[in-house]
Design a protein around this motif. Structure first.
Motif, mmCIF file in Angstrom:
data_model
loop_
_atom_site.group_PDB
_atom_site.id
_atom_site.type_symbol
_atom_site.label_atom_id
_atom_site.label_comp_id
_atom_site.label_asym_id
_atom_site.label_seq_id
_atom_site.Cartn_x
_atom_site.Cartn_y
_atom_site.Cartn_z
ATOM 1 N N TYR A 1 0.833 -1.166 0.107
ATOM 2 C CA TYR A 1 -0.062 -0.220 0.174
ATOM 3 C C TYR A 1 0.915 1.249 -0.092
ATOM 4 N N GLU B 1 -6.066 12.865 -6.503
ATOM 5 C CA GLU B 1 -6.126 12.601 -7.615
ATOM 6 C C GLU B 1 -5.001 11.286 -7.827
ATOM 7 N N GLY C 1 -5.716 8.331 -5.183
ATOM 8 C CA GLY C 1 -6.657 7.451 -5.967
ATOM 9 C C GLY C 1 -6.057 6.452 -7.125
ATOM 10 N N TRP C 2 -5.409 7.111 -7.837
ATOM 11 C CA TRP C 2 -4.639 6.356 -8.904
ATOM 12 C C TRP C 2 -3.731 5.263 -8.348
ATOM 13 N N GLU D 1 -3.735 3.921 -5.125
ATOM 14 C CA GLU D 1 -4.695 2.738 -4.519
ATOM 15 C C GLU D 1 -4.963 1.739 -5.606
ATOM 16 N N ALA D 2 -5.556 2.415 -6.736
ATOM 17 C CA ALA D 2 -6.082 1.393 -7.849
ATOM 18 C C ALA D 2 -4.827 0.545 -8.445
ATOM 19 N N GLU D 3 -3.633 1.273 -8.648
ATOM 20 C CA GLU D 3 -2.420 0.435 -8.914
ATOM 21 C C GLU D 3 -1.967 -0.562 -7.843
ATOM 22 N N CYS D 4 -2.315 -0.313 -6.637
ATOM 23 C CA CYS D 4 -1.813 -1.433 -5.806
ATOM 24 C C CYS D 4 -2.799 -2.494 -5.671
ATOM 25 N N LEU D 5 -3.996 -2.308 -6.034
ATOM 26 C CA LEU D 5 -4.922 -3.399 -6.290
ATOM 27 C C LEU D 5 -4.616 -4.444 -7.461
ATOM 28 N N ARG D 6 -4.055 -3.436 -8.473
ATOM 29 C CA ARG D 6 -3.880 -4.130 -10.008
ATOM 30 C C ARG D 6 -2.624 -4.877 -9.673
#
Length: 504
Positions: free
Chosen positions: A166, A268, A271-272, A274-279
C-alpha cells in the motif's frame, strides 16, 4: 593480458615445431610472454603486478591513508566522497587524476577487509506467519501536480506474509501523515497485524539506545496501543531488517513513478496509486507461493489479521495565539477562527488533510489544510459578530471579498442594491443567523421575496413568527350571545363628554 585464443594459438604452433622466436615475430609479442604462455598449465595465462608503481601518488600515499582512515571512522552520513578527498589532496599539491585516487582507495578498502577477515555481507532469510507483521518506510518521489513539479513523500506499507503493498503520497513527512497512512493502510488490507517494523524515524522514535532498546514517541505509542500493534525499530543503518519494504521502495519507484506522473491534485494521485496497488496485487505472483497471486495471498491472510474497530484520531496538537483580526498562524499559512477567540490561546489539531481549532472543548474553526505558504484562509461566518457591530466593513472587509453566499441571501443582496443603507439592512438580516440559524433565515427570506417584500423588517418579523408560532388550541367561543341592553342611537350623549359649554 593475453586472450585465451592467443594463448591456445601459441601453444598449438609451438607443439607443431615452430620456434619461439618465429611465434613472437608473427604475433608481435615478446619471447618472454611466449615462453610464459607455453609453460602455463592448461592454457591459463594471468599476469599480475607484484609491485604497483605510484609515480604521482607515491609522495601523498601516507596522507591519503590518513584521510581514508579518518573517513572510515566517521558516521556513514558524514563520510566524504572520493571526489572530495581528491580535492583535498590537490589543495596540498597533488597533481594526479581522480581515477588514481579512486583505484587506490578501492585497493585500500579490499586490503582492510582481507586483514579483518570480512567477506561479502551475508544475511539470513526471514519468514513471517500470516498476520504477524508489517513493514513501514518513506520514500521521496518526483511528480507533477497541477502542471508544477513537486517532490512528494510516499508512505509505503507491506504485509510480510502475503507481500501486499500500500502506498500513499503526502506533501509532508510529519507525524499526522504517519497516523493517516496507518489508518488508510489497515483499511486497505482489511485488518491489523500484530507487529510493526520501522526504522528510527523521528516521528516514531525519540531516543535510540544500544541494541534494540528504544524510547518511542508518546503519540506514536498511543496510536500503536489503539491498533494493538507492537512497534519494533531496526538497528541503525541495518536496512536488511526490513528488507521487504526497502525492496518495495525501488520496485514501486520503477513501476509506479516512472515516467513522471502528472495529476491535477494529490487526491487524484492517491486514487490512482490505490488502484495500482490493487492491480499489482492481482497480476503478480507471490514470491514464495508461486501458485498464488499477491491478492489471493492477502485474502488468505485477512482472517489472521486483527479487526480494525475504528481509525485512530491521528492529529498533532499545538498551541497558538489568535490575533486581533481573528487569525492564527500555522504551517506558514494563516487561518481564521471565531471572533470570540480573539487575542486568546487556542489548540490546533493538525490532521493530514484538515486542521481543527479548539478553544477548550469547543471547536471554533475547521479548515481544509493548505501546504503552500503565505496564504490567508478566511471563513466569513467567523466574523459575523464583529460585522453586526460594524456593518460598514461589509464592503471592504477582506473576509467578505468574493463571499459565496447561499442562494436566498444572494437574491436578497441583489434586491437591496448597493450603498451604506443597503449594507446595514443586509447585515441586520445576516446577524439573525447567529440566533435563528441559517436555515430559518433562508426560509424567511424566500417567504418575504415571494410575497414581493424586499425589507429587512419584514424578514425579521417573519423570523419572530417562526420563533413564537400562534397557538394551535382553538378558542372557546359561546355561540348564543344576547345583549342585556340593546344600543340606542343618541348623539346628545357626546355633548356630555365635551363639557357644559359644548352646546354654546
Amino acid at each position: 593480458m593475453l586472450v585465451v585464443e592467443t594463448v591456445v594459438r601459441i601453444r598449438r604452433e609451438h607443439a607443431s615445431g615452430k620456434a619461439i622466436k618465429a611465434i613472437a615475430r608473427d604475433l608481435r609479442l615478446s619471447r618472454k610472454v611466449v615462453r610464459k604462455a607455453i609453460r602455463a598449465p592448461e592454457g591459463a595465462f594471468d599476469y599480475r603486478r607484484t609491485v604497483q608503481p605510484l609515480p604521482r601518488l607515491g609522495p601523498f600515499q601516507e596522507r591519503l591513508d590518513t584521510l581514508l582512515m579518518e573517513n572510515e571512522a566517521r558516521h556513514r552520513r558524514d563520510r566524504l566522497r572520493m571526489t572530495r578527498i581528491h580535492d583535498l589532496l590537490c589543495r596540498e599539491g597533488f597533481e594526479g587524476s581522480y581515477d588514481a585516487v579512486r583505484r587506490y582507495a578501492r585497493r585500500w578498502t579490499e586490503a582492510r577487509r582481507k586483514d579483518a577477515g570480512d567477506g561479502a555481507p551475508a544475511f539470513i532469510p526471514l519468514m513471517f506467519k500470516p498476520g504477524e507483521a508489517y513493514q513501514f518506510d518513506w520514500s521521496h518521489e518526483d511528480v507533477e501536480i497541477a502542471g508544477k513539479p513537486m517532490r512528494v513523500k510516499v508512505a509505503q506499507m507491506r504485509l510480510c506474509a502475503s507481500r501486499a503493498v500500500y502506498v500513499r503520497a503526502y506533501p509532508r513527512e510529519t507525524q499526522e501523515m504517519v497516523f493517516d497512512a496507518h489508518a488508510r493502510g489497515f483499511a486497505f488490507f482489511g485488518g491489523v497485524p500484530l507487529r510493526g517494523i520501522y526504522d528510527n524515524m523521528k516521528t516514531a522514535v525519540t531516543t535510540v539506545f544500544v541494541g534494540k532498546e528504544r524510547v518511542f514517541n508518546r503519540r506514536f505509542l498511543v496510536m500503536a496501543d489503539h491498533y494493538m500493534v507492537e512497534p519494533t525499530a531496526c538497528s541503525p543503518a541495518a536496512g536488511w531488517e526490513k528488507g521487504q519494504v526497502e525492496h518495495q521502495v525501488q520496485t514501486i519507484r520503477g513501476r509506479f513513478f516512472q515516467p513522471r506522473l502528472r495529476f491535477a491534485s494529490i487526491e487524484e494521485l492517491n486514487g490512482w496509486l490505490e488502484a495500482e496497488c490493487l492491480r499489482w496485487a492481482a497480476t503478480h505472483a507471490h514470491p514464495e507461493q508461486k501458485e498464488l497471486t499477491v491478492a489471493e495471498a492477502l485474502e488468505l491472510e485477512r482472517p489472521a489479521l486483527q479487526p480494525m474497530l475504528a481509525p485512530f484520531d491521528g492529529f498533532h496538537e499545538t498551541t497558538h495565539a489568535v490575533t486581533g483580526t481573528c487569525l492564527i498562524s500555522f504551517d506558514r499559512n494563516r487561518y481564521s477562527v471565531m471572533a470570540k477567540a480573539a487575542r486568546r490561546a487556542v489548540q490546533v489539531r493538525a490532521y493530514a488533510d484538515r486542521i481543527v481549532v479548539r478553544l477548550g472543548d469547543e471547536v471554533i474553526a475547521e479548515h481544509a489544510r493548505h501546504f503552500g505558504r503565505d496564504r490567508t484562509i478566511y471563513n466569513p461566518w467567523h466574523y459575523l459578530p464583529v460585522l453586526a457591530h460594524k456593518p460598514g466593513a461589509l464592503r471592504n472587509g477582506a473576509p467578505f471579498q468574493g463571499w459565496d453566499l447561499p442562494p436566498a441571501l444572494t437574491r436578497l443582496r441583489r434586491k437591496l442594491g448597493g450603498g451604506d443603507d443597503a449594507d446595514r439592512r443586509f447585515v441586520r438580516v445576516l446577524a439573525s443567523v447567529m440566533t435563528d440559524g441559517l436555515e430559518a433565515v433562508e426560509a424567511a427570506i424566500r417567504e418575504a421575496l415571494d410575497s414581493g417584500a424586499v425589507s429587512d423588517e419584514v424578514i425579521l418579523n417573519i423570523l419572530a413568527r417562526y420563533r413564537d408560532p400562534p397557538s394551535e388550541r382553538p378558542l372557546d367561543v359561546v355561540a348564543d350571545l344576547k345583549l342585556s341592553h340593546p344600543p340606542i342611537a343618541d348623539c346628545a350623549r357626546y355633548d356630555t363628554v365635551r363639557g357644559l359649554h359644548a352646546a354654546a
